[in-house]
Design an enzyme around this catalytic site. Structure first.
Site, PDB file in Angstrom:
ATOM      1  N   ASP A  63       0.620  -1.054  -0.100  1.00 15.33           N
ATOM      2  CA  ASP A  63      -0.052   0.079   0.001  1.00 15.33           C
ATOM      3  C   ASP A  63       0.917   1.166  -0.008  1.00 15.33           C
ATOM      4  O   ASP A  63       0.629   2.264  -0.800  1.00 15.33           O
ATOM      5  CB  ASP A  63      -0.833   0.073   1.307  1.00 15.33           C
ATOM      6  CG  ASP A  63      -1.956   1.003   1.182  1.00 15.33           C
ATOM      7  OD1 ASP A  63      -2.335   1.241   0.111  1.00 15.33           O
ATOM      8  OD2 ASP A  63      -2.279   1.596   2.279  1.00 15.33           O
ATOM      9  N   GLY A  66       2.112   5.985  -1.287  1.00 14.80           N
ATOM     10  CA  GLY A  66       1.117   6.471  -0.606  1.00 14.80           C
ATOM     11  C   GLY A  66       0.494   5.912   0.586  1.00 14.80           C
ATOM     12  O   GLY A  66      -0.639   6.647   0.728  1.00 14.80           O
ATOM     13  N   ASN A  89       1.232  -7.904  -7.402  1.00 15.80           N
ATOM     14  CA  ASN A  89       0.117  -8.113  -6.161  1.00 15.80           C
ATOM     15  C   ASN A  89      -0.648  -9.592  -6.689  1.00 15.80           C
ATOM     16  O   ASN A  89      -1.423 -10.106  -5.632  1.00 15.80           O
ATOM     17  CB  ASN A  89      -0.797  -6.728  -6.182  1.00 15.80           C
ATOM     18  CG  ASN A  89      -0.178  -5.778  -5.463  1.00 15.80           C
ATOM     19  OD1 ASN A  89       0.901  -5.895  -4.834  1.00 15.80           O
ATOM     20  ND2 ASN A  89      -0.673  -4.603  -5.848  1.00 15.80           N
ATOM     21  N   PRO A 158       9.193  -3.278  -6.225  1.00 10.32           N
ATOM     22  CA  PRO A 158      10.392  -3.833  -6.709  1.00 10.32           C
ATOM     23  C   PRO A 158      10.182  -5.644  -7.016  1.00 10.32           C
ATOM     24  O   PRO A 158       9.940  -6.211  -6.029  1.00 10.32           O
ATOM     25  CB  PRO A 158      11.279  -3.879  -5.770  1.00 10.32           C
ATOM     26  CG  PRO A 158      10.729  -3.556  -4.483  1.00 10.32           C
ATOM     27  CD  PRO A 158       9.528  -2.902  -4.710  1.00 10.32           C
ATOM     28  N   HIS A 188      11.496  -9.931   4.960  1.00 12.24           N
ATOM     29  CA  HIS A 188      11.544 -11.458   4.541  1.00 12.24           C
ATOM     30  C   HIS A 188      11.981 -12.425   5.526  1.00 12.24           C
ATOM     31  O   HIS A 188      12.312 -13.598   5.119  1.00 12.24           O
ATOM     32  CB  HIS A 188      12.371 -11.274   3.419  1.00 12.24           C
ATOM     33  CG  HIS A 188      11.499 -10.767   2.237  1.00 12.24           C
ATOM     34  ND1 HIS A 188      12.053 -10.752   0.764  1.00 12.24           N
ATOM     35  CD2 HIS A 188      10.593 -10.290   1.978  1.00 12.24           C
ATOM     36  CE1 HIS A 188      11.484 -10.061   0.144  1.00 12.24           C
ATOM     37  NE2 HIS A 188      10.262 -10.025   0.718  1.00 12.24           N
ATOM     38  N   THR A 189      12.192 -12.088   6.984  1.00 14.79           N
ATOM     39  CA  THR A 189      12.441 -12.959   8.070  1.00 14.79           C
ATOM     40  C   THR A 189      11.231 -13.604   8.190  1.00 14.79           C
ATOM     41  O   THR A 189      11.145 -14.604   8.912  1.00 14.79           O
ATOM     42  CB  THR A 189      12.980 -12.290   9.002  1.00 14.79           C
ATOM     43  OG1 THR A 189      13.166 -13.195  10.257  1.00 14.79           O
ATOM     44  CG2 THR A 189      11.925 -11.294   9.894  1.00 14.79           C
ATOM     45  N   ASP A 235      12.634 -16.934   4.932  1.00 16.31           N
ATOM     46  CA  ASP A 235      13.579 -17.401   5.896  1.00 16.31           C
ATOM     47  C   ASP A 235      13.662 -18.832   6.198  1.00 16.31           C
ATOM     48  O   ASP A 235      12.744 -19.317   6.936  1.00 16.31           O
ATOM     49  CB  ASP A 235      13.456 -16.588   7.164  1.00 16.31           C
ATOM     50  CG  ASP A 235      14.330 -16.758   8.361  1.00 16.31           C
ATOM     51  OD1 ASP A 235      15.189 -17.653   8.214  1.00 16.31           O
ATOM     52  OD2 ASP A 235      14.079 -16.312   9.388  1.00 16.31           O
ATOM     53  N   THR A 238      14.024 -20.001  10.223  1.00 19.17           N
ATOM     54  CA  THR A 238      13.138 -19.741  11.308  1.00 19.17           C
ATOM     55  C   THR A 238      11.831 -18.742  10.658  1.00 19.17           C
ATOM     56  O   THR A 238      11.619 -17.698  11.024  1.00 19.17           O
ATOM     57  CB  THR A 238      13.469 -18.716  12.630  1.00 19.17           C
ATOM     58  OG1 THR A 238      14.023 -17.309  12.236  1.00 19.17           O
ATOM     59  CG2 THR A 238      14.648 -19.192  13.408  1.00 19.17           C
TER      60      THR A 238
END
Ligand code: NAG
Ligand code: NAG
Length: 315
Positions: A63, A66, A89, A158, A188-189, A235, A238
């Site tokens: 989102d 903005g 998306n 990206p 991205h963990t 990840d 974990t």
């Protein structure tokens, strides 16, 4: 020339005033139980399904590239095209039902007071906390858009095939430093990615641990089209804990996406990755600060936009 400069200055000043209006105490008198209502609902949703924490964090991120809840607007065939069909998306954003449920609970206690954009920002924070990550104070007072931009969603977010310089410039376009880009990538963990987004990395790239690549190939066949939506955790060590393991994975060439491993591949961000890998505290405080900064990206405030009654459609 002079007039376009002054228009630009006016726009910059307006933006500065607008973001200055966000305040952590925005709902203290108008809806004092808003934040606790959101937190209870997010915690329950994450306990029910761990993966939902990453989905809610990602919704806020998508989102904000903005912070106006435009991502929540559903397409209306023939009359309205939102952002949910944008390439980054389509078929992968989740959590709309959780946000809809939170919104109806919040509407029940405070009619048309709390914006969907603020619910997204708070839900992202509460998701991180529910999975063991850092907390931060969320400035509030965003309003909801009455429009959405499919083309911006397509061009600003990206994609997983980006290299380091692509990533640095995509985030720089939003006002982030390279260090902040590495910090936000630490989201991205938690969460999963689809095979179609890491296939090239596990078959073609050389900056990947060979045993790790082989282990992923079993559930992500080489031919395009087969197993495209099969999932693997971003990840690998974990997957459902918000910690700094993501960076340690990068040190051992176990980044799932090409764009993850690019952060530690002999380039200018290697030292930042090393720093976050060795210091959970450094990552936690940098992440909290970067999330506040991201949440302040061009919000609608004051009398701009509206407070939607239902997050998936304009009033
Ligand atoms: C990154 O990708 C772009 C194309 O998007 C390319 O022009 C550039 O050379 C690449 N940079 C590096 C360092 O590989
Ligand atoms: C790997 O590279 C080859 C040759 O460039 C290409 O044809 C193929 O589509 C790439 N991806 C995979 C998953 O093999």
């Amino acid at each position: 020339m002079a007039s376009s400069v002054s228009v630009l200055l006016l726009l910059i000043c307006t933006a500065a005033v607008a973001s200055a209006q966000l305040s952590p105490t925005f709902y203290d008198t108008s809806c004092p139980n808003a934040l606790s209502t959101i937190k209870i609902a997010v915690t329950a949703a994450v306990i029910k399904e761990n993966r939902m924490g990453a989905s809610l964090l990602r919704l806020h991120f998508h989102d904000c590239f903005g912070c106006d809840a435009s991502v929540l607007l559903a397409d209306i065939p023939g009359s309205f095209t939102g952002e949910q069909g944008a390439l980054p998306n389509a078929g992968s954003l989740r959590g709309f039902d959780v946000i809809a449920n939170i919104k109806s609970q919040v509407e029940a206690i405070c009619k048309q007071t709390v914006s969907c954009a603020d619910i997204l920002a708070v839900a992202a924070r509460d998701s991180v906390v529910a999975l063991g990550g850092p907390s931060w104070t969320v400035p509030l007072g965003r309003r909801d858009s009455t429009t959405a931009s499919l083309s911006l969603a397509n061009s600003d977010l990206p994609p997983p095939f980006f290299n380091l310089s692509n990533l640095i410039s995509a985030f720089s376009n939003k006002g982030f430093t390279a260090t902040e880009m590495v910090t936000l990538s630490g989201a991205h963990t938690i969460g999963d990615a689809q095979c179609k987004n890491f296939r090239d990395h596990i078959y073609n790239d050389t900056d990947i641990n060979p045993a790790f690549a082989t282990s992923l190939q079993a559930n992500c066949p080489r031919p395009t089209g087969s197993g495209d939506t099969n999932l693997a955790p971003l990840d690998t060590s974990t997957p459902y804990t918000f910690d700094n393991a993501y960076y340690n994975n990068l040190l051992s060439q176990k980044g799932l996406l090409h764009s993850d491993q690019e952060l530690f591949n002999g380039g200018s961000t290697d030292n930042t990755v090393r720093n976050f890998a060795s210091s959970p505290a450094a990552f936690s405080s940098a992440f909290a600060a970067a999330m506040v900064k991201m949440g302040n990206l061009s919000p609608l405030t004051g009398s701009q936009g509206q407070i939607r009654l239902t997050c998936s459609k304009v009033n």
